[in-house]
Design a protein around this motif. Structure first.
Motif, PDB file in Angstrom:
ATOM      1  N   SER A   1     -12.163 -20.498  13.488  1.00 49.10           N
ATOM      2  CA  SER A   1     -10.835 -20.248  14.031  1.00 49.10           C
ATOM      3  C   SER A   1      -9.859 -21.402  13.823  1.00 49.10           C
ATOM      4  O   SER A   1      -8.712 -21.315  14.223  1.00 49.10           O
ATOM      5  CB  SER A   1     -10.911 -19.928  15.537  1.00 49.10           C
TER       6      SER A   1
ATOM      7  N   THR B   1      -2.481 -26.631  20.047  1.00 51.81           N
ATOM      8  CA  THR B   1      -2.069 -27.705  19.148  1.00 51.81           C
ATOM      9  C   THR B   1      -0.874 -28.416  19.776  1.00 51.81           C
ATOM     10  O   THR B   1       0.067 -27.754  20.241  1.00 51.81           O
ATOM     11  CB  THR B   1      -1.668 -27.113  17.778  1.00 51.81           C
TER      12      THR B   1
ATOM     13  N   ASP C   1      -2.020 -11.737  16.225  1.00 49.90           N
ATOM     14  CA  ASP C   1      -2.270 -13.173  16.164  1.00 49.90           C
ATOM     15  C   ASP C   1      -2.689 -13.490  14.735  1.00 49.90           C
ATOM     16  O   ASP C   1      -3.728 -13.020  14.272  1.00 49.90           O
ATOM     17  CB  ASP C   1      -3.375 -13.533  17.162  1.00 49.90           C
TER      18      ASP C   1
ATOM     19  N   GLY D   1       1.149 -22.338  16.905  1.00 47.68           N
ATOM     20  CA  GLY D   1       0.777 -20.933  17.042  1.00 47.68           C
ATOM     21  C   GLY D   1       1.089 -20.373  18.409  1.00 47.68           C
ATOM     22  O   GLY D   1       1.683 -19.303  18.541  1.00 47.68           O
TER      23      GLY D   1
ATOM     24  N   HIS E   1      -0.326 -24.963   9.941  1.00 47.89           N
ATOM     25  CA  HIS E   1      -1.358 -26.006   9.920  1.00 47.89           C
ATOM     26  C   HIS E   1      -2.750 -25.414   9.729  1.00 47.89           C
ATOM     27  O   HIS E   1      -3.737 -26.139   9.775  1.00 47.89           O
ATOM     28  CB  HIS E   1      -1.294 -26.840  11.194  1.00 47.89           C
ATOM     29  N   LYS E   2      -2.838 -24.135   9.553  1.00 46.27           N
ATOM     30  CA  LYS E   2      -4.132 -23.538   9.188  1.00 46.27           C
ATOM     31  C   LYS E   2      -3.994 -22.993   7.777  1.00 46.27           C
ATOM     32  O   LYS E   2      -4.318 -23.665   6.810  1.00 46.27           O
ATOM     33  CB  LYS E   2      -4.512 -22.449  10.187  1.00 46.27           C
TER      34      LYS E   2
HETATM   35  C1  LIG Z   1      -7.053 -17.296  17.083  1.00 45.43           C
HETATM   36  C2  LIG Z   1      -6.060 -18.353  17.488  1.00 45.43           C
HETATM   37  N1  LIG Z   1      -4.891 -17.987  18.079  1.00 45.43           N
HETATM   38  C3  LIG Z   1      -3.990 -18.914  18.447  1.00 45.43           C
HETATM   39  C4  LIG Z   1      -4.217 -20.273  18.267  1.00 45.43           C
HETATM   40  C5  LIG Z   1      -3.210 -21.264  18.784  1.00 45.43           C
HETATM   41  O1  LIG Z   1      -2.525 -21.876  17.717  1.00 45.43           O
HETATM   42  P1  LIG Z   1      -1.941 -23.339  17.933  1.00 45.43           P
HETATM   43  O2  LIG Z   1      -3.106 -24.238  18.219  1.00 45.43           O
HETATM   44  O3  LIG Z   1      -1.252 -23.644  16.650  1.00 45.43           O
HETATM   45  O4  LIG Z   1      -1.008 -23.284  19.102  1.00 45.43           O
HETATM   46  C6  LIG Z   1      -5.396 -20.681  17.650  1.00 45.43           C
HETATM   47  C7  LIG Z   1      -5.639 -22.141  17.415  1.00 45.43           C
HETATM   48  O5  LIG Z   1      -6.726 -22.634  17.386  1.00 45.43           O
HETATM   49  C8  LIG Z   1      -6.356 -19.712  17.267  1.00 45.43           C
HETATM   50  O6  LIG Z   1      -7.514 -20.075  16.687  1.00 45.43           O
END
Ligand SMILES: Cc1ncc(COP(=O)(O)O)c(C=O)c1O
Ligand SMILES: Cc1ncc(COP(=O)(O)O)c(C=O)c1O
Lengths: 517, 448, 517, 448
Positions: free
Chosen positions: C102, D327, C268, C163, C294-295
């Motif tokens: 993830s 994040t 998502d 995210g 960033h992913k």
């Molecule tokens: C499935 C999923 N949704 C949402 C997020 C949240 O994204 P962010 O860490 O960029 O806020 C993540 C981050 O690890 C994630 O793996």
């Protein structure tokens, strides 16, 4: 410089091999690039060739190689990982004190790295029209001004690529000066304590080397010098402060005697860090001295180089400096690139182009950052740090020249290890296990089992104390007869002690398909 | 001062422990007449911002190659260096480490050097390569000295196609040890001329491929002729990218190959630091200058690397050493090796072909210009043209129009009587637009 | 995301403390900055103030702090060494595979770092006159074009900072859309397997969260969804590919049902890396989806951020996108910074200024480097690598959804550990000892003792084999009952297992003078 | 593709082991209608050189702050970042590591976060600081949500001196959860006006220091008034350098302090990424959003660090979490912390004094200009001036003369009726020459 051993190559006793892991904690085993399977790959994307271009080879008929170089190519992720993993198997000044005597391993400001990468410096061609590189020439003459002012010398040749190259440049200028007055000479005098490059350079410059004796207090023996000086002597080469970390008290007399014999006085300036801003070699009668910008002025050593070895010259030698010369002309700066006009008597060219521009930028940025006040402080702190280490260790470790202050480095011998079954080499390897890089060993040669410690001015007191505490603890272990801890060392480095004898007996200098990966 | 960690308190305490009243007590050995009372007449310390402003102003007074049309070569070449290479050489553990004299905590640098040597061996075809020299020109000089040692002879023949700076640097070094350098007249296609002057006094012949005029040649005949009289063949390469396409020195019978490695992994940097490549036959290995990294095992039998055969070197052999070199060009060698690792043989060949194609495009454009004559018969990525008037003046005129037109041969060798010869070069960095701008400007300048 | 434990904080059994060294081999112990004695120091040289300026404080009378912040200052050599030493205690993608499910820990091209530092991007102010930032706006609209084309969606809001922020932006747009038609709604439906940010965001957006059941093959239970959909439901949030690494086969039906109920479909997009270039969310009926630059688009994680979470929007939601909007105007690009004109219905502002420009530059450079062909290959290789790992490990480790291919990540549970005395946590910590970073543990919550492995496309086959071999060897050790190796792990990391329970019981969040250094 | 390590052979072998005929077999779960047959209509892959050229061309169409006179502030500030800071954040081990969820192999990042939290606590005077938020504006919004949780009240009062972007971001977030934001009229010296509207419904008052007009204020009275009605005081700081000189939020009675940390260690970057600082009273700790790093011990009793109190966070508490943030801004926090470590308290104070002095010099120069009125009563390093005509048109006119004159207030809040107000800022980067050029150009423009 530093030697892991002189004629004392390490040959460890073999040990049963443990199960090898892909890695251990954060430390990753890493194969050779040849073991990463990139034989038909590349990590660079190039535009496609126009088909005609690809085909048409009228220029190259019969001139192309039988087969493409058989070298692996790795994708960027693989390549980056390869080098990052390898990097973690290195010690570095950014990790801890790097106490190599004679090497001046000091902090390398990142500002200097940044400025050397300005396109205005990094992306200009050495043979561009002079009008398009005025800033570069201005920087070189500014650097020259600092070097001349700090040394009190009238001229400087910037182009030599490192200290040894600077030594060569200095001796060749002397040879040219002698030849110019029809006075060819055959020998060069240098003390036994001299760095290896001194005799090697003299030989390369076509001279015979005669050694000068040393006094019991670690300086040049004036009487011996006087006795050996004659009309055949082209130059006297002395390092000052010398390789025992001591200032040559009689340096002015050495210069006088040398000149009286019609010879020139070469000073090895590798240790200039100890006196910068406090003493000008020009005031000591020096005719030529190289300055290792990668020592005193902190351009990074980069695992062995590159460096730069500008040579300051006296009035007598200045006319013979190698080309190119930077000359001011009405409209700005120019380069005298050939032995004509002002550079008529030039000894020739030391190398292609104009020397180590990348190092000039870093060195000037370093000098301007410190300023005349800061540079003087550099020398004072470097000497203070060395004397502090000497004072703290002297009680336990034997110093060949205990009396009086040292300059930028503290010298010990192995008398204190006598009969313990632990050698200087063993002691050094044991330092690795407690997180420290060894000092310079077995140099200078005049001292038995020498250990030469140069902390430099960029070590904080705290790090010096950590270092001295660790050495004193190890010394105690020696006295307690805990010999295995030393003879088997290092235990905690990425590899155990390496077999240098085998490496020299059966030289294996490149990977071949027969090798394991 | 941001780079000096000691505080006034530290200094006081430390002097106390040493037993000195003041710092001056530690400088007592300096003759009184030579003790400077205070700071010299230079500016005092400056913050980062001020230093950055001052040096940036100097940088702004230079015209970067990347700022417009650019065609200079002649021993220094503008190629694309991947961003990851410059990132890697700035890793603290590579940038701020010393020569790997303590192998157990320098395996990173040592393995890189072993890989570098292996790469240089593969490119030149010669099995024994060292861990780098200062640059191509000093490598050339050292190769000649080595040949003199090996053959016990005192004459070196330098071809008319050898880069004049290389010839001069070689002469400077050889001269003082009484090794004579006989340099043939500068000639665009003159490599083979060396055969006629070979004799039993000859220690070595030095030829360059592609030569300073960009001419590509075959040296097998020269090698045979040289070996016939007991001389060594030294092949010089200033454009390392050509290794991707051209016959290797070994394929043509070279005994020693030296090269400027700057083209791979290293920028122009106004001429330095660069990196010298040095390789030779196995049998000559122990006569080589410079450091050698060798493979060995540790106490547990695991592979490791060390500096080896150091009995050739100054720090052990002193005045009997094969050279005086100590600090070399380690970090540039890392840059070379890392870039080479990204390219691989495949990428290097493709890059070489691309360079050749660009140069052909440049030649096709210039050859159209009335009054201009292409004089290089066979080229890789650079070639010489003869102009109707002095090349230097034309280059200056074009520079004023922001076109860097190449290198006038007279800049390298004013005495060769080749004032109208201009050396031009194209690489993967050269665009169609650059070529068009250049051709247009040059045509106009010549017509004027 | 990844958890070292959920409600399973580690509490290691204490062990006798060994003699601590200043360092060990190359690994250096490093105190806190507060222990380096820089209380009266600074590592920055500033110009002297004009004395008058220093004195005159007419502006600040009575407004200045009682005492200067009591923080240590370190010289550059000390500071640099501090951070370089600390850095070596981290794992990183540049060192080895970082298989956090993830999290999409892929290679970060250095080209992107270089370009983001061009002064034209890094040294421009967000409120400079629009005419002076045309290149920046052009870059943002180019990035928007790529994102819209890759997702098949008509609009994108760039400004969300990560995210989770993008999720919030999407839900707020839905709220605005509902409010605009006077149809206020109260709940959001999301599967139990959803990432924690989904329910957290829904709550933050003022909605109640209702969980949707999962089928035995790890997908959304359509019947349950249909049953729970009603006029109170504002949105259905589904991750696709989902957090079990599976593609939601019925995604189109999910969208249809959702729309039929007058709700919006939020996807998502954290796992977009698995389908980029092969599937367009726009073709699946999605109304809003955030993209973690960033992913999928490789902007570095930097030990926790920063990232960027642009949200693509359907026609229905586009009018409600937050300000600023980039709009083309005759002379070039402009910014609609206030809810007026075209942006009249905008939901407001997500943050100050225009979002994560530094990430936009990196992401665009990454996209252009790969191109449409390369990005499609990214998805294919990411999925291939995950299925390869699944295939190699499945024999030994139990997979909750064994049948059919997975997408970009391979999910295992702890059934195979049952009765061995080794937990998922123990197994993960033991991986550290053989040089690997653990996979994501205990997530998704729907699987017991979950181990979620996402290799990404930038892992070479060789590294995957190294990784699988190591896990299989560890699995064998588990079966052999070598339990200490796991319960005591890690043994070879810079520190042993850490006491998280104590940390939570007695929170110690900053250094105070009472602490040791 | 240089970033994709798999070769065709690898892919074939791997598919074989998986037991799939082609890659398509792995995408079978995708509805047929949604399977893209081939690459989308976007350019195909490009080499480094091409990408670098394209983006450099875009960069060249922006006017960097450093290219000439520059006076913009208003929430983003141009300060000197030491070269070593940018070097450190590019260390692989910091740049390419993830959130430190495996503490045993993330002690580097964790110790940095612990030091960062300690520094933020010292600067704000509040003991509990988190490991960073996205930026100052989202920190402000989260602080208001936190205050609502803590007080169980649903009204927040925002001062007229609060940065309009902060007010808008706060409104956006608060609105949806039914927390009302009452924003007072924009006023240059309006912080104290909040007292008059406080009531027993009030969850918190948000004031800024220095405020968006640059005005520096004292909040002790506001704190007392707020606490008297059971409301919390939230103090916002957009210019972190001011912490070196101005009263800390804690000294004035703040319950929560939030700030934009960009000024220290981070560049302008056109608005992001930046770093939000967040600190509060000990008693409110468990209500804080974001990650917290805490000190603990390992199995051998050695000090170590872990992420802690994660039961506040989304990944554990899900819809009951204190925030949805995951994040954050870790690398910017490292840059902040490293720069702060170089500065130290001494350096930060000196830097703050220098900034103040530069701003005073700027004010002294501008106040001379006929028709211009300085409206900020007490400033740190920025202030507002009223011009005879719309500030936006003046700014555009000066931009055409390559002077970036500051930020028209109307750009932040067109509805405030402050079209003639211009916000100007000076820092240690502002030279005497910049100020002179600005004053000259502005004088001319106003006269015109
Ligand atoms: C499935 C999923 N949704 C949402 C997020 C949240 O994204 P962010 O860490 O960029 O806020 C993540 C981050 O690890 C994630 O793996
Ligand atoms: C005393 C002394 N002289 C000369 C040299 C040679 O300098 P370089 O290595 O720069 O060639 C050194 C280098 O270690 C040295 O220590």
């Amino acid at each position: 410089m530093s030697l892991s051993s002189v004629g004392r190559e390490t040959r460890p006793m073999p040990i049963a091999k443990p199960a090898s892991h892909p890695g251990r904690g954060l430390l990753q085993e890493e194969p050779l690039i040849f073991g990463l399977g990139g034989w038909r790959k590349t990590g660079v994307d190039l535009p496609q060739l126009p088909p005609d271009a690809a085909s048409d080879a009228s220029d190259l008929a019969g001139l192309t190689r039988a087969e493409r170089p058989s070298l692996p190519g790795l994708s960027e992720p693989e390549a980056l990982r390869h080098y990052v993993r390898l990097s973690q198997k290195n010690h570095a000044i950014d990790l801890a004190i790097y106490p190599l005597g004679s090497c001046t391993m000091k902090h390398n400001p990142r500002l200097c790295e940044k400025l050397a990468r300005l396109p205005g410096f990094s992306d200009i061609h050495p043979l561009q029209p002079i009008a398009t590189v005025q800033g570069a020439l201005a920087l070189m003459s500014e650097l020259a001004h600092w070097l001349k002012t700090l040394t009190g010398m009238p001229a400087v040749a910037l182009s030599p690529k490192a200290g040894a190259h600077g030594e060569l440049c200095g001796l060749l200028a002397m040879r040219a000066a002698h030849e110019a007055r029809g006075d060819a000479r055959k020998t060069v005098l240098a003390p036994t304590s001299a760095h290896g490059t001194n005799p090697a350079t003299a030989a390369l410059a076509g001279y015979q080397v005669v050694e000068i004796a040393q006094t019991i207090d670690g300086r040049v023996d004036l009487a011996d010098l006087a006795a050996k000086l004659n009309r055949d002597v082209a130059a006297v080469m002395v390092t000052n402060p010398n390789t025992c970390g001591l200032f040559e008290r009689d340096v002015i007399e050495i210069a006088r005697l040398t000149h009286a014999a019609g010879a020139y006085f070469y000073c090895d300036g590798a240790n200039f860090n100890a006196i910068v801003g406090r003493v000008r070699p020009g005031d000591l009668g020096v005719d030529a001295m190289h300055i290792n910008l990668h020592k005193t002025f902190s351009t990074p050593h980069g695992g062995g180089g590159p460096g730069a070895g500008p040579v300051v010259l006296s009035e007598a030698l200045a006319p013979f400096a190698p080309t190119p010369w930077i000359v001011q002309d009405g409209s700005g700066w120019a380069l005298a690139e050939h032995a004509e006009g002002p550079a008529q008597a030039a000894l020739g060219r030391m190398c292609a182009f104009h020397g180590q521009m990348g190092m000039y930028v870093r060195a000037l940025a370093y000098m301007m950052s410190h300023g005349s006040d800061g540079l003087r402080q550099v020398a004072e702190d470097a000497v203070l740090n060395a004397n502090y280490v000497k004072a703290r260790l002297q009680a336990v470790m034997s110093a060949p020249f205990p009396r009086g202050p040292c300059m930028h480095e503290a010298l010990f011998d192995d008398e204190w290890l006598a009969g313990t079954g632990v050698t200087t080499l063993d002691f050094a390897k044991a330092m690795i296990d407690v997180g420290f890089h060894p000092m310079t060993m077995y140099f200078p040669l005049v001292v038995h089992g020498a250990m030469l410690i140069e902390p430099t001015e960029t070590e904080p007191k705290r790090e010096l104390d950590r270092f001295c505490d660790a050495l004193l603890e190890l010394a105690a272990a020696v006295r307690d007869g805990d010999t295995e801890r030393f003879t088997g060392a290092p235990f905690h480095a990425p590899v155990r002690r390496l077999d240098e004898t085998m490496a020299a007996r059966r030289p294996h200098l490149r990977w071949t398909p027969e090798d394991r990966l | 001062m941001r780079y000096l960690p000691l505080t006034h308190d530290d200094r006081r305490q430390m002097l106390g422990l040493i037993g000195a009243d003041s710092i001056d007590d530690l400088f007592v050995d300096v003759p009184v007449s030579a003790r400077l009372p205070g700071p010299l007449d230079l500016p005092s310390h400056e913050g980062e911002l001020a230093v950055e402003r001052a040096l940036s102003a100097m940088a702004a007074r230079n015209r970067p190659a990347g700022a417009g049309p650019f065609f200079c070569g002649a021993g220094a070449y503008r190629h694309h260096v991947p961003a990851s290479v410059d990132h890697l050489i700035q890793r603290s553990e590579f940038l701020t480490s010393y020569t790997p004299y303590q192998p157990e905590i320098a395996q990173g640098t040592l393995q890189v050097l072993f890989e570098f040597q292996s790469q240089v061996a593969a490119l030149t075809g010669l099995p024994a390569a060292n861990a780098s020299m200062y640059d191509g020109s000093t490598s050339c000089a050292e190769a000649v000295m080595m040949a003199a040692r090996v053959t016990q002879r005192r004459k070196a023949i330098l071809s008319g196609g050898l880069h004049p700076h290389y010839a001069q640097a070689t002469h400077t070094l050889a001269h003082s040890s009484g090794v004579a350098t006989e340099r043939l007249l500068a000639e665009v296609d003159g490599e083979s001329a060396v055969i006629s002057v070979l004799d039993s006094e000859t220690a070595c012949v030095v030829v360059q491929n592609p030569n300073v005029f960009g001419t590509v040649s075959e040296f097998t005949a020269i090698a045979q002729a040289a070996h016939a009289v007991g001389a060594l063949l030294i092949v010089v390469t200033t454009e390392a990218v050509s290794f991707g396409l051209m016959k290797s020195p070994a394929e043509m019978g070279a005994d020693i190959a030296v090269a400027e490695g700057q083209s791979i992994g290293n920028g122009l940097n106004f001429g330095g630091p660069y990196v010298g490549l040095f390789a030779c036959r196995e049998s000559l290995m122990r006569q080589m200058p410079g450091r050698l990294c060798g493979q060995t095992v540790d106490a547990e039998g695991r592979r490791g690397f060390v500096l080896t055969l150091s009995t050739r070197e100054q720090h052990i052999r002193r005045d009997k050493a094969t050279s005086n070199i100590c600090t070399n060009s380690g970090l540039c060698a890392l840059a070379f090796s890392a870039h080479m690792t990204l390219l691989g043989g495949t990428g290097l060949e493709a890059l070489a072909r691309l360079n050749h194609a660009r140069a052909r495009a440049l030649r096709a454009a210039l050859v159209e210009i009335p009054g201009l004559e292409v004089v290089t018969p066979r080229m890789f990525n650079e070639f010489a043209v003869r102009l109707p008037r002095a090349a230097a003046s034309v280059v200056d005129a074009l520079a004023a129009k922001d076109v860097l037109a190449g290198v006038p041969f007279s800049r390298l060798d004013p005495s060769a009587g080749m004032d109208r010869v201009l050396l031009v070069c194209a690489t993967e960095m050269t665009t169609e637009a650059d070529i068009a701008d250049f051709a247009r400007a040059l045509r106009a300048e010549i017509a004027a």
